[in-house]
Design a protein around this motif. Structure first.
Motif, short mmCIF file in Angstrom:
data_model
loop_
_atom_site.label_atom_id
_atom_site.label_comp_id
_atom_site.label_asym_id
_atom_site.label_seq_id
_atom_site.Cartn_x
_atom_site.Cartn_y
_atom_site.Cartn_z
N GLN A 108 -12.03 -7.79 -12.68
CA GLN A 108 -10.88 -8.40 -11.99
C GLN A 108 -9.92 -7.34 -11.48
N LEU A 109 -9.72 -6.31 -12.30
CA LEU A 109 -8.85 -5.21 -11.87
C LEU A 109 -9.42 -4.51 -10.64
N ARG A 110 -10.69 -4.21 -10.68
CA ARG A 110 -11.31 -3.50 -9.56
C ARG A 110 -11.40 -4.37 -8.31
N ASP A 111 -11.62 -5.68 -8.51
CA ASP A 111 -11.65 -6.58 -7.36
C ASP A 111 -10.28 -6.67 -6.69
N ALA A 112 -9.21 -6.53 -7.50
CA ALA A 112 -7.85 -6.60 -6.94
C ALA A 112 -7.52 -5.34 -6.15
N PHE A 113 -8.20 -4.23 -6.48
CA PHE A 113 -7.92 -2.96 -5.81
C PHE A 113 -9.22 -2.36 -5.28
N PRO A 114 -9.85 -3.04 -4.34
CA PRO A 114 -11.13 -2.55 -3.81
C PRO A 114 -10.98 -1.20 -3.12
N TRP A 149 0.81 -5.85 -10.47
CA TRP A 149 -0.29 -6.81 -10.55
C TRP A 149 -0.36 -7.46 -11.93
N LEU A 150 -0.19 -6.65 -12.96
CA LEU A 150 -0.22 -7.19 -14.32
C LEU A 150 0.90 -8.21 -14.53
N VAL A 151 2.09 -7.88 -14.03
CA VAL A 151 3.24 -8.76 -14.24
C VAL A 151 3.11 -10.05 -13.43
N ALA A 169 0.81 -1.22 0.00
CA ALA A 169 0.00 0.00 0.00
C ALA A 169 0.85 1.27 0.00
N ASN A 170 2.14 1.15 0.25
CA ASN A 170 3.01 2.33 0.25
C ASN A 170 3.37 2.77 -1.18
N LEU A 171 3.10 1.91 -2.14
CA LEU A 171 3.37 2.25 -3.53
C LEU A 171 2.16 2.97 -4.13
N GLY A 172 2.39 3.78 -5.15
CA GLY A 172 1.30 4.44 -5.85
C GLY A 172 0.46 3.44 -6.62
N THR A 173 -0.76 3.84 -6.97
CA THR A 173 -1.68 2.92 -7.65
C THR A 173 -1.13 2.45 -8.99
N MET A 174 -0.55 3.35 -9.78
CA MET A 174 -0.03 2.95 -11.08
C MET A 174 1.06 1.90 -10.93
N LYS A 175 1.93 2.06 -9.95
CA LYS A 175 3.01 1.09 -9.74
C LYS A 175 2.43 -0.25 -9.30
#
Length: 225
Positions: free
Chosen positions: A33-39, A18-20, A7-13
Motif C-alpha cells: 500500500q505504501l509503494r502503491d501510494a508512491f509509485p 500520507w500516514l496521518v 510533489a514539491n515536498l520531500g518523500t519523508m514529509k
C-alpha cells in the motif's frame, strides 16, 4: 496540513502526511500500500523509517506480535516534519545501518541485554525462538543530562521496555557505596559479562514467574500460609 500528494515536498514529509491523512493513527497498512501510494519513488520504505528519528511510532511484527510479517501499524505521530524547520535531525540522532547494527550486536555479546537470551534460543516453556533487534534507549548520564544510546534486545523485552530510561548516574552512585568485597564480586561479573545465579536465586526467579494459584501452593509447602 499540506497534501501528501504535493510533489514539491520531500518523500519523508509526504509519507508522514500520507500516514496521518490516509492510514490514520492506530491503523495498519502494508508495504504494498505504501509503494502503491508512491509509485516510482525510490527508497520510500527508508524514508518512512526515518520518521522514527522524529518520534513517530510505526510498529512491525517485531514490536506488535499481532501483526503479520507484511503489516505495519501507525501507532502515533511525532514531530510534524512538514512544517518549516521541523525536519532537521537532532544532534546525536543515531541512524542504524547494517554495519552499525553488527557493531552493536557484537559489543553486546550477541544477546539481549535485558534477559540474556541469544538469537534462536527458545523462550522457557515455549516453542518461540528469540529474535534480536537494536533498540534506542534513553540514558541518564552522571551529570544529569540525557543521551540516546543503542542496545541489543529481544522482541519480547523491546516491546516491554519502550518507555524505560537507563540511569547510569544511579548505578555509579550505588557502586560508590559498595564494600571492597562487593566491588570485587561485581568487577568479576562485569569482566566476564555474565553472572551465574545460585540455586536458591534460580528457585526464587522461578517462583516469581508462577501464577498465583501455584505460588499459593508453594507457600503452603513452605508452611507460610
Amino acid at each position: 496540513m499540506p497534501s501528501w500528494q504535493d510533489a514539491n515536498l520531500g518523500t519523508m514529509k509526504r509519507v508522514a502526511l500520507w500516514l496521518v491523512s490516509e492510514v490514520g493513527e492506530g491503523n495498519t497498512f502494508t508495504k504494498e500500500q505504501l509503494r502503491d501510494a508512491f509509485p516510482g519513488v525510490s527508497q520510500v520504505d527508508r524514508r518512512m523509517r526515518d520518521l522514527r528519528d522524529f518520534g513517530w511510532r510505526i510498529d512491525t511484527n517485531r514490536e506488535d506480535a499481532g501483526l503479520d510479517s507484511h503489516e505495519q501499524r501507525f501507532v502515533k505521530p511525532g514531530v510534524p516534519v512538514w512544517e518549516p524547520g521541523r525536519a532537521t535531525r537532532k544532534t546525536g540522532t543515531l541512524a542504524i545501518g547494517a554495519g552499525r547494527r553488527r557493531e552493536v550486536l557484537s559489543n553486546d555479546g550477541n544477546m539481549c541485554r535485558s534477559c540474556g537470551i541469544t538469537p534462536g534460543e527458545m523462550y522457557a516453556g515455549t516453542y518461540e525462538a528469540a529474535q534480536l533487534d537494536i533498540a534506542r534507549r534513553d540514558v541518564t548520564k552522571p551529570d544529569g543530562t540525557k543521551a540516546t544510546e543503542l542496545v541489543t534486545e529481544c522482541k519480547r523485552c523491546r516491546v516491554g521496555g519502550r518507555s524505560l530510561t537507563a540511569d547510569l548516574r544511579k548505578v555509579l552512585n550505588e557502586i560508590a557505596g559498595l564494600s571492597q568485597v562487593e566491588r570485587k564480586v561485581l568487577s568479576d561479573w562485569v569482566a566476564a559479562d555474565q553472572r551465574q545465579f545460585s540455586r536458591l536465586e534460580q528457585i526464587w526467579s522461578d517462583y516469581r514467574s508462577l501464577p498465583e494459584d501455584s505460588r499459593a501452593q508453594l507457600r503452603t509447602e513452605l508452611e507460610l500460609d
